[in-house]
Design a protein around this motif. Structure first.
Motif, PDB file in Angstrom:
ATOM      1  N   THR A 110       0.848  -1.188   0.000  1.00  0.00           N
ATOM      2  CA  THR A 110       0.000   0.000   0.000  1.00  0.00           C
ATOM      3  C   THR A 110       0.884   1.238   0.000  1.00  0.00           C
ATOM      4  O   THR A 110       2.069   1.188   0.372  1.00  0.00           O
ATOM      5  CB  THR A 110      -0.918   0.035   1.237  1.00  0.00           C
ATOM      6  N   ALA A 111       0.300   2.353  -0.413  1.00  0.00           N
ATOM      7  CA  ALA A 111       1.041   3.616  -0.363  1.00  0.00           C
ATOM      8  C   ALA A 111       1.479   3.916   1.066  1.00  0.00           C
ATOM      9  O   ALA A 111       2.602   4.387   1.303  1.00  0.00           O
ATOM     10  CB  ALA A 111       0.166   4.744  -0.912  1.00  0.00           C
ATOM     11  N   VAL A 123       5.786  10.660  -7.634  1.00  0.00           N
ATOM     12  CA  VAL A 123       4.337  10.509  -7.788  1.00  0.00           C
ATOM     13  C   VAL A 123       4.004  10.786  -9.246  1.00  0.00           C
ATOM     14  O   VAL A 123       4.243  11.876  -9.748  1.00  0.00           O
ATOM     15  CB  VAL A 123       3.559  11.488  -6.882  1.00  0.00           C
ATOM     16  N   LEU A 149       4.773   6.253  -6.427  1.00  0.00           N
ATOM     17  CA  LEU A 149       3.326   6.174  -6.269  1.00  0.00           C
ATOM     18  C   LEU A 149       2.676   6.508  -7.602  1.00  0.00           C
ATOM     19  O   LEU A 149       3.087   7.459  -8.278  1.00  0.00           O
ATOM     20  CB  LEU A 149       2.833   7.141  -5.190  1.00  0.00           C
ATOM     21  N   TYR A 175       6.761   0.185  -5.546  1.00  0.00           N
ATOM     22  CA  TYR A 175       5.729   1.109  -6.009  1.00  0.00           C
ATOM     23  C   TYR A 175       4.362   0.660  -5.525  1.00  0.00           C
ATOM     24  O   TYR A 175       4.147  -0.499  -5.159  1.00  0.00           O
ATOM     25  CB  TYR A 175       5.750   1.243  -7.536  1.00  0.00           C
ATOM     26  N   ALA A 176       3.441   1.617  -5.510  1.00  0.00           N
ATOM     27  CA  ALA A 176       2.062   1.350  -5.099  1.00  0.00           C
ATOM     28  C   ALA A 176       1.154   2.273  -5.882  1.00  0.00           C
ATOM     29  O   ALA A 176       1.595   3.288  -6.443  1.00  0.00           O
ATOM     30  CB  ALA A 176       1.887   1.583  -3.598  1.00  0.00           C
ATOM     31  N   ARG A 177      -0.122   1.923  -5.921  1.00  0.00           N
ATOM     32  CA  ARG A 177      -1.115   2.785  -6.567  1.00  0.00           C
ATOM     33  C   ARG A 177      -1.923   3.515  -5.499  1.00  0.00           C
ATOM     34  O   ARG A 177      -2.341   2.921  -4.506  1.00  0.00           O
ATOM     35  CB  ARG A 177      -2.057   1.970  -7.458  1.00  0.00           C
ATOM     36  N   LEU A 178      -2.120   4.806  -5.723  1.00  0.00           N
ATOM     37  CA  LEU A 178      -3.027   5.563  -4.874  1.00  0.00           C
ATOM     38  C   LEU A 178      -4.455   5.196  -5.252  1.00  0.00           C
ATOM     39  O   LEU A 178      -4.784   5.086  -6.440  1.00  0.00           O
ATOM     40  CB  LEU A 178      -2.793   7.064  -5.051  1.00  0.00           C
ATOM     41  N   VAL A 188      -0.216  11.490   1.356  1.00  0.00           N
ATOM     42  CA  VAL A 188       1.224  11.715   1.180  1.00  0.00           C
ATOM     43  C   VAL A 188       1.661  12.906   2.032  1.00  0.00           C
ATOM     44  O   VAL A 188       2.678  12.853   2.742  1.00  0.00           O
ATOM     45  CB  VAL A 188       1.564  11.946  -0.305  1.00  0.00           C
TER      46      VAL A 188
END
Length: 272
Positions: A110-111, A123, A149, A175-178, A188
């Motif tokens: 997770t973010a 980002v 992100l 990496y992660a997706r918002l 953030v």
């Protein structure tokens, strides 16, 4: 030790992971749904394996069997040996590097998980070009960015073209997706990051003036090629920053701009 299996039928169902690799829309949907991605070329395959991705299978032309022998000997996954003609019929293109591997995806963090320990974060908003995604990840890895992100509509970093352009750097930078955009940027900021929007707008401060390398925690926001960051993203940022240009050039390709900005943002690096 993996089984080495010679396959002479391009319709063999065991080669299903490798079919239609040139159909971008199909692969963009199919690969995440099936939990796989394709690594192409010896170096990328080795990097994927060394960073802990599980191999489902390999597809090799005969001359690459000896080159990849140590990998074959270590892994239990099946290895399919095919002629260059069969490889082209299966994948839809001439496989220049002669080696492909189908890899199992890992669950994304997770973010919030990434933001706990990171200090320099990229980002990306709506970056849909796989070449740009790969180039940005490669620069992020090389220049010391801690995490990436992605807005919900960014392209897949594990798509074959992205992985290839990054030379496997997508495996090195977490990496992660918002979940939401631009509302997700609030999390953030709440994690202690200063949101810097990279834009060619002349109202923005230059990176030299902003001195992001002196900031404690920085999230550098990048937009898509051509359109740049959306108005909503710019409004959500704490500060706008730009790369000073000469000779009448108004902007750089997002991949090139990212590399310059990462150098300025990275801890201990001088500003431009």
């Amino acid at each position: 030790m993996a089984d080495l299996i010679t396959v002479e039928d391009p319709d063999d169902p065991r080669l299903h992971d490798y079919t239609g690799l040139t159909d971008v829309e199909l692969r963009r949907k199919r690969e995440p749904a099936e939990g796989l991605f394709i690594a192409e070329g010896e170096k990328v395959i080795r990097r994927a394996k060394d960073t802990g991705y599980e191999m489902r299978s390999m597809l090799l032309s005969a001359k690459w069997v000896d080159v990849m022998r140590d990998v074959i000997d270590e892994l239990p996954a099946p290895v399919y040996a095919v002629s260059p003609e069969i490889a082209e019929q299966v994948t839809g293109y001439h496989v220049h590097r002669g080696a492909l591997a189908s890899m199992q995806r890992k669950p994304l963090p997770t973010a919030a998980d990434l933001l706990q320990t990171a200090r320099r974060v990229v980002v990306m908003e709506s970056v849909n070009d796989h070449t740009n995604i790969g180039a940005i990840f490669r620069s992020a890895a090389a220049l010391g960015m801690d995490a990436v992100l992605l807005s919900p509509d960014c392209a897949d970093p594990l798509y074959r073209r992205s992985v290839k352009v990054s030379m496997g750097a997508v495996f090195s930078v977490p990496y992660a997706r918002l979940d939401t955009w631009p509302k997700g940027l609030e999390s953030v900021r709440e994690a202690g990051f200063t949101l810097l929007a990279l834009t060619p707008d002349p109202k923005a401060r230059t990176l030299d003036e902003a001195a992001p390398h002196k900031m404690d925690r920085v999230a550098l926001m990048l937009g898509a090629e051509g359109d740049g960051l959306s108005t909503q993203a710019l409004v959500a940022a704490d500060e706008w920053v730009r790369i000073p240009m000469a000779h009448g050039v108004d902007s750089l390709n997002v991949g090139a701009a990212a590399a310059v900005a990462f150098y300025a943002v990275a801890t201990g690096r001088p500003a431009l």
